[in-house]
Design an enzyme around this catalytic site. Sequence first.
Site, mmCIF file in Angstrom:
data_model
loop_
_atom_site.group_PDB
_atom_site.id
_atom_site.type_symbol
_atom_site.label_atom_id
_atom_site.label_comp_id
_atom_site.label_asym_id
_atom_site.label_seq_id
_atom_site.Cartn_x
_atom_site.Cartn_y
_atom_site.Cartn_z
ATOM 1 N N HIS A 1 4.499 -4.533 -5.664
ATOM 2 C CA HIS A 1 3.410 -3.595 -5.969
ATOM 3 C C HIS A 1 3.806 -2.785 -7.196
ATOM 4 O O HIS A 1 4.669 -1.907 -7.105
ATOM 5 C CB HIS A 1 3.140 -2.681 -4.767
ATOM 6 N N ASP B 1 -3.696 -8.406 -0.354
ATOM 7 C CA ASP B 1 -2.523 -7.766 0.246
ATOM 8 C C ASP B 1 -2.699 -6.252 0.347
ATOM 9 O O ASP B 1 -3.232 -5.597 -0.546
ATOM 10 C CB ASP B 1 -1.240 -8.064 -0.526
ATOM 11 N N HIS C 1 -2.012 -11.352 3.654
ATOM 12 C CA HIS C 1 -1.459 -10.258 4.452
ATOM 13 C C HIS C 1 -2.125 -10.402 5.817
ATOM 14 O O HIS C 1 -3.331 -10.173 5.941
ATOM 15 C CB HIS C 1 -1.802 -8.932 3.776
ATOM 16 N N ASN D 1 4.601 -1.936 6.356
ATOM 17 C CA ASN D 1 3.641 -2.803 7.040
ATOM 18 C C ASN D 1 3.796 -4.236 6.551
ATOM 19 O O ASN D 1 3.609 -4.477 5.363
ATOM 20 C CB ASN D 1 2.215 -2.304 6.747
ATOM 21 N N ASP E 1 8.350 -7.195 -1.234
ATOM 22 C CA ASP E 1 7.226 -6.292 -0.932
ATOM 23 C C ASP E 1 7.550 -4.883 -1.430
ATOM 24 O O ASP E 1 7.267 -3.886 -0.753
ATOM 25 C CB ASP E 1 6.858 -6.291 0.557
ATOM 26 N N PHE F 1 2.452 3.345 4.264
ATOM 27 C CA PHE F 1 3.400 2.269 4.558
ATOM 28 C C PHE F 1 4.092 1.809 3.272
ATOM 29 O O PHE F 1 3.459 1.753 2.218
ATOM 30 C CB PHE F 1 2.651 1.060 5.128
HETATM 31 O O1 DOR Z 1 4.284 -1.656 3.456
HETATM 32 C C1 DOR Z 1 3.335 -2.010 2.787
HETATM 33 N N1 DOR Z 1 3.009 -1.389 1.636
HETATM 34 N N2 DOR Z 1 2.593 -3.019 3.223
HETATM 35 C C2 DOR Z 1 1.456 -3.363 2.635
HETATM 36 O O2 DOR Z 1 0.842 -4.280 3.089
HETATM 37 C C3 DOR Z 1 0.952 -2.609 1.473
HETATM 38 C C4 DOR Z 1 2.036 -1.952 0.761
HETATM 39 C C5 DOR Z 1 1.553 -0.906 -0.192
HETATM 40 O O3 DOR Z 1 0.672 -1.215 -1.018
HETATM 41 O O4 DOR Z 1 2.084 0.191 -0.195
HETATM 42 ZN ZN ZN Z 2 1.060 -6.822 2.859
HETATM 43 ZN ZN ZN Z 3 2.587 -5.936 -0.130
#
Ligand code: DOR
Ligand code: ZN
Ligand code: ZN
Length: 424
Positions: A62, A152, A179, A278, A305, A323
């Site tokens: 991300h 996602d 996801h 998550n 992730d 998350f």
């Molecule tokens: O932990 C997570 N963070 N899981 C996700 O699916 C999204 C991500 C986020 O964009 O922060």
């Molecule tokens: Zn995800």
């Molecule tokens: Zn992700």
Amino acid sequence: MIVLKNAKILNTEGELVDVNIWMEDGIIRKITNLEEAVPTDADVQDVEGKFVSAGFIDMHVHLREPGFEHKETIATGTRSAAKGGFTTIACMPNTRPVTDTPETVQLILDKAEQEGSVKVLPYGSITKNELGRELTDFVTLKNAGVIGFTDDGVGVQNARMMKDAMNWAKELDMPVIAHCEDDSLVKGAAVTDGVFARKHGLKGIPNESEAIHVGRDVLLAEATGVHYHICHVSTEQSIRLIRQAKQIGVKVTAEVCPHHLLLSDEDIPGMDANWKMNPPLRSPRDVEACIEALVDGTIDIIVTDHAPHTEEEKAKGMELAPFGIVGLETAFPLLYTKFVATGKWPLSLLVNRMTSDPARTFGLNTGRIEEGAPADLTVIDLDTERQVNPDEFLTKGRNTPFTGWSLKGWPMKTFVDGRLVWSN
Ligand code: DOR
Ligand code: ZN
Ligand code: ZN
């Protein structure tokens, strides 16, 4: 010509061999033994017997830009990637605006070109604004340069929507990346349904909320013939379904994150949101299933992730904080220290799952040290032990549960297309 002298690389048998690597015009030109004469005009960089890997590839990052530059930018996220030894990363479309138009794709590609330290491959979203209501224009997004489609951050709740997406993607020879999360089973929970949730009187996220989507989607993948890739697998039940689907020839691939291989909900020290992501940390039994699946190839690749958030956001506590944890700068040292240095895995297993396996899974022309391949390389110190210190991170995120862990396997230099993009 640049010559990386005295490099230890893995040969096809998984043994370490001493070589010199010649790079020119961004390409690995030649791999020689140490005796062969080096061109007199070469820029020789002696790495003194250090391990050199193909640059790591992270298909799940991300980068937050556009829209959430307070959490991360393309500049800071790619510098963080380079420091972690990554030379190619794929970025998730849950930006603001969501990466659901060619304009946003172009913006990401332009920024990556101008400000990025490593190669950036954008994903486009499956549905407009990731709302699950209307498909994006896959043809336009493909032409704009996305490498796959994913919502996602959220699961695609509607099976019809997912099947339509898969049919379009199949037609365009593009992967669908999922996801897996059924919202009706989650209902505002922050941690897995398990020991930690019960101890603290919290609602839990059950394993089936993930596995139900895996089961639905492998059936849809079987029906449509699409390449279906599953994000951040965290449960024993998902793995069982993936294993079965692979056995009958469904074109399914899967990824796992370091934290799901190293931590369970029983390790969470308290109500600290640096342990909230998550999918959540699951039971020790799920952790064992993830490790086994990665080793036997049921899970194809390792991803981070990498999900940076600000300290203010994470300070809201376990129930309210968003998350996600950062991962780019600790992924290799964590897995090297805990699985390779302990003798559980050969070095080649870890390296393949972070280089040639993601390249093969997504059809990328990198991820291997071979003559003619891009000179995407990472020099790694396998011996010096250092502690994880978030104050030293290049990512804007400080959200990690691994603070203070003493690790080996720290990247020292990262080359992208033969250019040094990071050095310690
Ligand atoms: O932990 C997570 N963070 N899981 C996700 O699916 C999204 C991500 C986020 O964009 O922060
Ligand atoms: Zn995800
Ligand atoms: Zn992700």
